[in-house]
Enzyme design. Structure first.
Site, PDB file in Angstrom:
ATOM      1  CB  SER A  32     -11.425  -1.912   1.262  1.00 47.48           C
ATOM      2  OG  SER A  32     -11.289  -1.968   1.658  1.00 47.48           O
TER       3      SER A  32
ATOM      4  NE  ARG B 216      -2.806   1.372   3.719  1.00 48.21           N
ATOM      5  CZ  ARG B 216      -3.627   1.467   4.974  1.00 48.21           C
ATOM      6  NH1 ARG B 216      -4.724   0.793   4.344  1.00 48.21           N
ATOM      7  NH2 ARG B 216      -3.224   1.989   5.430  1.00 48.21           N
TER       8      ARG B 216
ATOM      9  CE  LYS C 167      -8.696   3.169   4.469  1.00 48.12           C
ATOM     10  NZ  LYS C 167      -8.400   1.759   3.251  1.00 48.12           N
TER      11      LYS C 167
END
Length: 361
Positions: free
Chosen positions: A245, A177, A274
């Site tokens: 997601s 990521r 997050k």
């Protein structure tokens, strides 16, 4: 050729198609757990059953009047043994398609033009179903038990060494990521990770379909605001993995309908990695999503050694972690401990499910 002989041929082949479609339906329903493919096979089977009513001048007995199994010379024919489910499904598709062709050809001898066209239509539907079923069998989702997300902010300069330790520790999936890097920097890191990981774990790229394709990744993981699954599939092809997601049952169901191979559900617990992901959902959402979808469910958000057992017992097929690995001093040991916790929780869940099943009996 007498008309009763034509009726006998049509009866035999309608039975072949119906029986073959039933085998296919059971295979995709119970082996692949694919409700959409099973539903289509069922619809086709029911359409063929209704076709019997369109054949003229049969009387109340229908085609049964012309059936004579005792005189059928094909009753003694031996069929080959099948090595596995996939081979069994393939054989039944061939059986169905050959029978449909026979139905189409012999129906030309009856004065019912719509009958021939309907048989032809169903035959081409079978070809499409066969292709999609073959692709569904061909793409095997690897073990998603321990899904480690490698965020560049936590990897630092020793990222290659850390990735190797994570693999050795038991990670089954590694996702790269990069939220702030340039495209070139992201690509270079993805290519390096592809070489390091090899075939020892599933390699997934976050968000970027172009990087996933260019680096030879096994798949891509998309967010709700990323490229839609249908477009990602066109670019990546049917053999690649696409995860997405989700934050609700509705989003998970939508993802499955659109062709996702797995869904990540969360955040399960509060997370600092997050902060904009919304309030924690708790483990209850895992069980709820598992009841509504047939694809694997990966839990994400605030998962660590202390709570991973609870997540697995709720039904998660895997857990996605970042901090629980990369904020630890020894990432290899942290990964190994998580993996062992997952396996321990899974064994206990199997034992509990078995006890519950016995009590119900």
């Amino acid at each position: 050729m007498r008309q009763e002989q034509i009726y006998r041929i049509i009866d035999v082949n309608l039975n072949r198609v119906s029986e073959g479609l039933r085998v296919i339906e059971d295979g995709v329903r119970f082996i692949l757990n694919d409700s959409q493919l099973a539903h289509r096979a069922r619809q086709m089977r029911h359409s063929l059953i209704k076709m019997r009513e369109k054949i003229p001048e049969l009387g109340p007995e229908g085609l049964l009047k012309y059936r004579d199994s005792r005189k059928d010379v094909g009753a003694s024919f031996k069929e080959e043994k099948r090595k596995n489910v996939r081979e069994l499904i393939r054989a039944n598709f061939k059986r169905v398609e050959e029978a449909e062709r026979s139905l189409e050809e012999f129906s030309k001898l009856l004065d019912v033009p719509s009958l021939e066209m309907k048989f032809k239509e169903i035959r081409f539907q079978t070809y499409t179903l066969e292709k999609e079923t073959e692709m569904a069998f061909g793409k095997s989702i690897p073990d998603l038990s321990l899904y480690v997300i490698a965020d560049s902010n936590l990897l630092g300069k020793e990222f290659e060494e850390k990735i190797r330790k994570v693999i050795s520790g038991g990670a089954t999936v590694i996702q790269v990521r990069e939220k702030a890097s340039s495209t070139l920097s992201f690509l270079n890191r993805a290519i390096k990770m592809r070489k390091i990981i090899g075939k020892r774990a599933l390699f997934i790229v976050n968000d970027r379909v172009d990087i996933a394709v260019a680096s030879g990744a096994d798949g891509v993981h998309l967010g709700q605001e990323d490229l839609p699954i249908a477009f990602a599939r066109k670019i990546m092809g049917e053999d690649k993995i696409i995860g997405i997601s989700t934050h609700s049952i509705e989003q998970a169901q939508k993802a499955e309908k659109e062709g996702a191979d797995y869904v990540a559900v969360g955040p399960i617990f509060s997370t600092q990695t997050k902060p904009n992901s919304g309030p924690p959902k708790g483990v209850g959402i895992i069980s709820e999503v598992k009841r509504k979808v047939n694809i694997p469910v990966v839990a994400i958000g605030g998962i660590n050694r202390e709570n991973v057992g609870e997540v697995i017992r709720a039904g998660a097929d895997g857990v996605a972690v970042i901090s629980a690995v990369f904020k630890e001093k020894d990432v290899g040991s942290a990964t190994c401990q998580l993996y062992e916790k997952i396996q321990e929780a899974r064994r206990k869940k199997i034992e509990q499910d078995a006890i519950h099943s016995d009590q119900e009996c």
